[in-house]
Enzyme design. Structure first.
Site, short mmCIF file in Angstrom:
data_model
loop_
_atom_site.label_atom_id
_atom_site.label_comp_id
_atom_site.label_asym_id
_atom_site.label_seq_id
_atom_site.Cartn_x
_atom_site.Cartn_y
_atom_site.Cartn_z
N HIS A 1 -5.93 3.36 -1.47
CA HIS A 1 -7.10 3.63 -1.34
C HIS A 1 -7.42 5.03 -1.27
O HIS A 1 -7.22 5.78 -0.27
CB HIS A 1 -7.25 3.04 0.16
CG HIS A 1 -8.58 3.44 1.53
ND1 HIS A 1 -8.54 2.29 2.46
CD2 HIS A 1 -9.84 3.80 1.33
CE1 HIS A 1 -10.27 2.44 2.27
NE2 HIS A 1 -10.03 3.39 1.93
N GLY B 1 1.11 -1.50 4.37
CA GLY B 1 1.75 0.06 4.00
C GLY B 1 2.19 0.26 5.04
O GLY B 1 3.30 0.79 5.04
N HIS B 2 1.58 1.43 5.56
CA HIS B 2 2.25 2.08 7.31
C HIS B 2 3.25 1.16 7.50
O HIS B 2 4.22 1.16 7.99
CB HIS B 2 0.90 1.97 8.70
CG HIS B 2 1.23 3.31 8.88
ND1 HIS B 2 1.95 4.86 9.16
CD2 HIS B 2 2.12 2.86 10.59
CE1 HIS B 2 2.23 5.07 10.53
NE2 HIS B 2 2.66 3.67 10.99
N HIS C 1 -3.79 11.99 0.76
CA HIS C 1 -2.30 11.05 0.23
C HIS C 1 -3.07 10.51 -0.80
O HIS C 1 -2.91 11.68 -2.15
CB HIS C 1 -2.71 9.41 1.00
CG HIS C 1 -3.31 9.21 1.88
ND1 HIS C 1 -4.77 8.40 1.15
CD2 HIS C 1 -4.47 8.46 2.91
CE1 HIS C 1 -5.36 7.56 1.47
NE2 HIS C 1 -5.51 7.83 3.05
N HIS D 1 -3.97 -4.83 8.27
CA HIS D 1 -4.28 -4.03 8.45
C HIS D 1 -3.50 -4.44 9.76
O HIS D 1 -3.13 -5.10 10.79
CB HIS D 1 -5.65 -3.29 9.46
CG HIS D 1 -6.08 -2.00 10.02
ND1 HIS D 1 -6.23 -1.38 8.75
CD2 HIS D 1 -5.67 -1.41 11.58
CE1 HIS D 1 -6.39 0.14 10.22
NE2 HIS D 1 -6.25 -0.48 11.44
N ASP D 2 -2.07 -3.28 10.00
CA ASP D 2 -1.03 -3.91 11.39
C ASP D 2 -0.37 -4.77 10.83
O ASP D 2 -0.03 -5.30 11.83
CB ASP D 2 -1.73 -3.42 12.56
CG ASP D 2 -1.98 -1.74 12.73
OD1 ASP D 2 -2.06 -0.89 12.26
OD2 ASP D 2 -2.71 -1.58 13.89
N ASN E 1 0.78 -1.30 0.06
CA ASN E 1 -0.18 -0.28 0.06
C ASN E 1 0.66 1.63 0.29
O ASN E 1 1.17 1.04 0.51
CB ASN E 1 -0.68 0.52 0.98
CG ASN E 1 -1.89 0.86 0.86
OD1 ASN E 1 -1.53 1.71 0.89
ND2 ASN E 1 -3.49 0.41 1.89
N GLU F 1 -8.63 0.41 -3.04
CA GLU F 1 -9.47 -0.40 -1.25
C GLU F 1 -10.64 1.12 -2.51
O GLU F 1 -10.27 2.27 -1.98
CB GLU F 1 -8.98 -0.33 -0.27
CG GLU F 1 -8.13 -1.63 -0.15
CD GLU F 1 -7.03 -1.40 1.11
OE1 GLU F 1 -6.86 -2.88 0.70
OE2 GLU F 1 -6.97 -0.96 1.26
N ARG G 1 -9.19 8.29 -0.54
CA ARG G 1 -10.62 9.30 0.43
C ARG G 1 -10.91 10.44 -0.72
O ARG G 1 -9.95 10.65 -0.99
CB ARG G 1 -9.82 9.01 1.74
CG ARG G 1 -9.79 8.11 2.37
CD ARG G 1 -9.57 7.96 3.56
NE ARG G 1 -9.39 7.46 4.37
CZ ARG G 1 -8.66 5.87 4.54
NH1 ARG G 1 -7.76 5.92 4.30
NH2 ARG G 1 -9.21 4.85 4.89
N ARG H 1 4.49 18.74 2.04
CA ARG H 1 5.35 19.46 1.37
C ARG H 1 4.90 19.74 0.11
O ARG H 1 5.43 21.07 -0.53
CB ARG H 1 7.09 18.70 0.97
CG ARG H 1 7.69 19.72 0.45
CD ARG H 1 7.67 20.54 1.90
NE ARG H 1 9.18 21.83 1.27
CZ ARG H 1 10.21 21.34 2.07
NH1 ARG H 1 11.12 20.48 2.09
NH2 ARG H 1 10.92 22.23 1.70
#
Length: 238
Positions: free
Chosen positions: A43, A213-214, A50, A190-191, A7, A70, A45, A18
């Site tokens: 994803h 992703g994160h 992002h 997720h996580d 992701n 997503e 939004r 920036r």
């Protein structure tokens, strides 16, 4: 072996902080593919904080691995899927102002809506997935919609992994077995991280894909993107 979809939302977040085009989302996505990612996830939004809609169209032109989009399937999102025709669409019940996805669908309450969406997306040749928790009845309802896959929401697993990994994964094992018996493919996200991914993968033999992703981008700050993707792929190589 489960596939790794990276992701790239966090790359877009950094760029947008920036202005300009540094880092270049398209180039990072292409590098992820070159380093071994088997898919790219975005994803978008509504506020485009992002990933921007223009990113989605641009990525579609250059990606050679599976493209997974997503999002909350409102009319604008549906039009995006119709125009882009990604390999996979993952329907997520996000409120417009949510920081990150934090719940799956209540499929029974949204059954007719999801059935219509699945039929529509599949008519465009797009594989469908529903973001969902581990409730077995909810998964049974998902199978009735005709969806191709579910994506298991793994934040509860990640949150409890360090305390008791056997307890943390138990519901996911049952959910995966139930979904597989119903003919559903199984994704997860997720996580998930380098700390908890291997054990999760070992316990879910029918896992098709993880979307990360994160944690992956955070690890890349220390390890570099190429080495990070290699290490995530190693966690999936059972």
């Amino acid at each position: 072996m489960a596939k790794l979809s990276v992701n790239v939302n966090k790359i877009a977040t950094l760029r947008n902080a920036r202005g300009g085009n540094v880092p270049n989302v398209l180039q990072v996505a292409l590098d992820c593919e070159r380093y071994g990612a088997q898919g790219i996830t975005v994803h978008p939004r509504p506020d485009e904080r992002h990933i921007r809609r223009t990113d989605v169209y641009d990525l579609k032109k250059v990606l050679t691995t599976e493209f997974n989009i997503e999002g909350n399937p409102d009319e604008r999102f549906i039009r995006l899927i119709e125009e882009v025709r990604p390999a996979q669409v993952t329907m997520v019940p996000d409120a417009p102002d949510v920081l990150t996805s934090n719940a799956g669908w209540d499929v029974a309450k949204n059954y007719d809506h999801l059935c219509r969406l699945v039929e529509r997306f599949r008519s465009w040749g797009v594989r469908t997935s529903i973001f969902i928790d581990t409730d077995l009845e909810n998964i049974s309802w998902a199978a009735k919609t005709g969806v191709d896959r579910i994506e298991l929401y793994t934040e509860p697993y990640a949150a409890n992994y360090a305390r008791n990994r056997e307890d943390a994964v138990r519901n996911y094992v049952a959910a995966s077995a139930h979904a597989h018996a119903l003919g559903l493919g199984i994704n997860a996200g997720h996580d998930l991280s380098l700390e908890n991914l291997r054990y999760f993968t070992e316990q879910l033999p029918h896992l098709d894909e993880v979307s990360i992703g994160h944690a992956l981008i955070a690890d890349a700050l220390y390890l570099g993107l190429e080495q990070t993707i290699r290490q995530y792929r190693e966690q999936l190589a059972l």
